[in-house]
Enzyme design. Structure first.
Site, short mmCIF file in Angstrom:
data_model
loop_
_atom_site.label_atom_id
_atom_site.label_comp_id
_atom_site.label_asym_id
_atom_site.label_seq_id
_atom_site.Cartn_x
_atom_site.Cartn_y
_atom_site.Cartn_z
CE1 TYR A 13 -6.12 -42.31 -6.03
CE2 TYR A 13 -6.97 -40.06 -5.97
CZ TYR A 13 -6.25 -41.07 -6.61
OH TYR A 13 -5.67 -40.82 -7.84
CB THR A 128 -2.20 -57.10 -6.81
OG1 THR A 128 -3.23 -56.49 -6.07
CG2 THR A 128 -1.15 -56.08 -7.18
CE1 TYR A 150 -4.28 -54.79 -2.92
CE2 TYR A 150 -5.77 -54.20 -1.15
CZ TYR A 150 -5.40 -54.13 -2.48
OH TYR A 150 -6.16 -53.40 -3.36
C1 WQD Z 1 4.30 -48.58 -9.53
C2 WQD Z 1 5.69 -48.67 -10.13
C3 WQD Z 1 7.35 -49.53 -8.63
C4 WQD Z 1 7.13 -46.15 -5.82
C5 WQD Z 1 0.18 -51.18 -5.96
C6 WQD Z 1 -0.63 -52.30 -5.39
C7 WQD Z 1 -1.94 -52.40 -6.11
C8 WQD Z 1 -2.64 -51.07 -6.10
C9 WQD Z 1 -1.75 -50.00 -6.70
C10 WQD Z 1 -4.24 -51.07 -4.33
C11 WQD Z 1 6.42 -49.95 -9.77
C12 WQD Z 1 7.65 -48.08 -8.99
C13 WQD Z 1 6.91 -47.01 -6.90
C14 WQD Z 1 8.39 -45.51 -5.69
C15 WQD Z 1 9.14 -46.60 -7.69
N1 WQD Z 1 -3.02 -50.74 -4.78
N2 WQD Z 1 7.90 -47.22 -7.82
N3 WQD Z 1 9.35 -45.77 -6.64
O1 WQD Z 1 3.06 -51.70 -6.95
O2 WQD Z 1 2.05 -51.46 -9.27
O3 WQD Z 1 0.54 -51.49 -7.29
O4 WQD Z 1 -0.55 -49.98 -5.92
O5 WQD Z 1 -5.17 -51.50 -4.95
O6 WQD Z 1 -2.74 -53.37 -5.47
O7 WQD Z 1 0.08 -53.51 -5.61
O8 WQD Z 1 1.99 -49.52 -7.68
O9 WQD Z 1 2.62 -47.18 -7.45
O10 WQD Z 1 3.54 -48.87 -5.77
O11 WQD Z 1 4.41 -48.87 -8.12
O12 WQD Z 1 10.03 -46.80 -8.54
O13 WQD Z 1 8.65 -44.74 -4.72
O14 WQD Z 1 6.48 -47.61 -9.63
O15 WQD Z 1 8.54 -50.32 -8.61
O16 WQD Z 1 7.20 -50.35 -10.89
P1 WQD Z 1 2.02 -51.12 -7.83
P2 WQD Z 1 3.14 -48.55 -7.17
#
Ligand code: WQD
Length: 336
Positions: A13, A128, A150
């Protein structure tokens, strides 16, 4: 003579979008990828966007002889390393796989670079590494407190780079700590294309918008945020790619080592993104409030000042653009 960059994981990506921006900036670019989280036909689509052939060697950073063969074929001015596993939840279930690919794979690459006399590397890291915020916005000197395997793998690699440079000053590196990448290329020919049910918010909403998933599960609406849902710093993947071009140029021009946040400095909630995606696709998107996801935190976003001051990097594109380009990509993908 154009400078030549090796992109590991360049079919993925962020790697594929970085390929496009590097070519636009006049670099020659070679990709290595094992296609574990990308599709082989990305080469054709990259060729279409950049109007020229795409050089991809299929192979794995865990294969030392493969790496040696790539470096034996031509000289590289720098390497940008994307090839890694990146799912937080999966890393909790498979810490050994994450250490092997993300840490052993990276050390294999660094050894192959050293043996070939290539000492400039841009490393794909993540916000993170900071863990639970002690203060916001995150600045680069925020303490590192990785929670998942990770995030730990990324801290381990960052530490390895620092210690490598301490041992041998020929090395220079750019560590880029991404916030939340989102969106797709304006051509709608490349974008996020997860193999299975997405963990991340935008690709999940995209599959609700295309009808592949029934509704969005909102992981908690009782966070300490304006609308109760999680707040994150989403950055357009094309902005993120441009940041990599500026980082690698800094290494080539000045051998200037840096550790920088790549974010916008603006936080958006889950509902903010859902509303923006509804505007992009022209549909009301169904959602259900679900329990909080273990490990999630209320809110985080970047202090983007260091990347601005050091690289001249500033994100240009906002949430609506991320959602619109994502929608254009997934709707073309579904119809192709
Ligand atoms: C974002 C927000 C969820 C999915 C992660 C990794 C980080 C990076 C990016 C690699 C949060 C909410 C999510 C869903 C939801 N990856 N959510 N329903 O967790 O901030 O970061 O991805 O580099 O390292 O930690 O991103 O997109 O998973 O979540 O409500 O089906 O959306 O609770 O608040 P995150 P995310």
């Amino acid at each position: 003579m154009a400078k030549t960059i090796l992109l590991t994981g360049g079919a993925g990506y962020i790697g594929s979008h970085t390929y496009v921006e590097l070519k636009a900036a006049g670099y020659d670019v070679v990709i290595i990828d094992n296609f574990s989280n990308s599709r082989r036909d990305v080469a054709d689509r990259l060729a279409q966007i950049t109007d020229g052939p795409v050089k991809i060697h299929e192979g794995d950073v865990l294969d030392k002889s493969f790496l040696a063969s790539v470096f034996a074929q031509q000289e590289f001015d720098a390497v940008i390393h994307f090839a890694a596993k990146k799912a937080v939840g999966e890393s909790v279930e498979k810490p050994l796989d994450y250490f092997e690919t993300n840490c052993t794979g990276f050390s294999n690459l660094l050894m192959a670079m050293r043996d070939a006399g290539v000492f400039r590397v841009v490393f794909s890291s993540t916000a993170t590494v900071y863990g639970e915020p002690q203060s916001l916005p995150y600045t680069e000197d925020h303490r590192l407190a990785p929670v998942s395997p990770y995030a730990q793998s990324k801290v381990t690699c960052e530490t390895l780079l620092r210690q490598l440079k301490e041992s041998d000053d020929r090395w220079s590196y750019g560590v880029l700590r991404y916030f939340n990448p989102a969106g797709a290329h304006d051509s709608a020919l490349i974008g996020e294309d997860p193999n299975d049910i997405p963990n991340n918010l935008m690709p999940y909403i995209a599959k609700v918008a295309t009808g592949e998933l029934p509704h969005l599960n909102v992981f908690g609406d009782d966070y300490d945020t304006p609308d109760g849902t999680g707040v994150r710093d989403y950055i357009h993947v094309v902005d993120l790619a441009r940041g990599h071009v500026q980082s690698v140029a800094k290494l080539i021009d000045e051998d200037a080592t840096h550790v920088l946040n790549l974010g916008t400095g603006t936080g958006y909630s889950v509902f903010d993104m859902l509303r923006s995606y509804e505007k992009a696709c022209g549909e009301t998107l169904p959602f259900k409030i679900a329990p909080r996801r273990p490990g999630d935190i209320d809110c985080f976003y970047a202090d983007p000042a260091s990347a601005r001051d050091y690289l001249g990097f500033e994100a240009q594109r906002g949430l609506d653009d991320m959602c619109q380009t994502s929608w254009n990509w997934v709707s073309r993908l579904r119809n192709s």
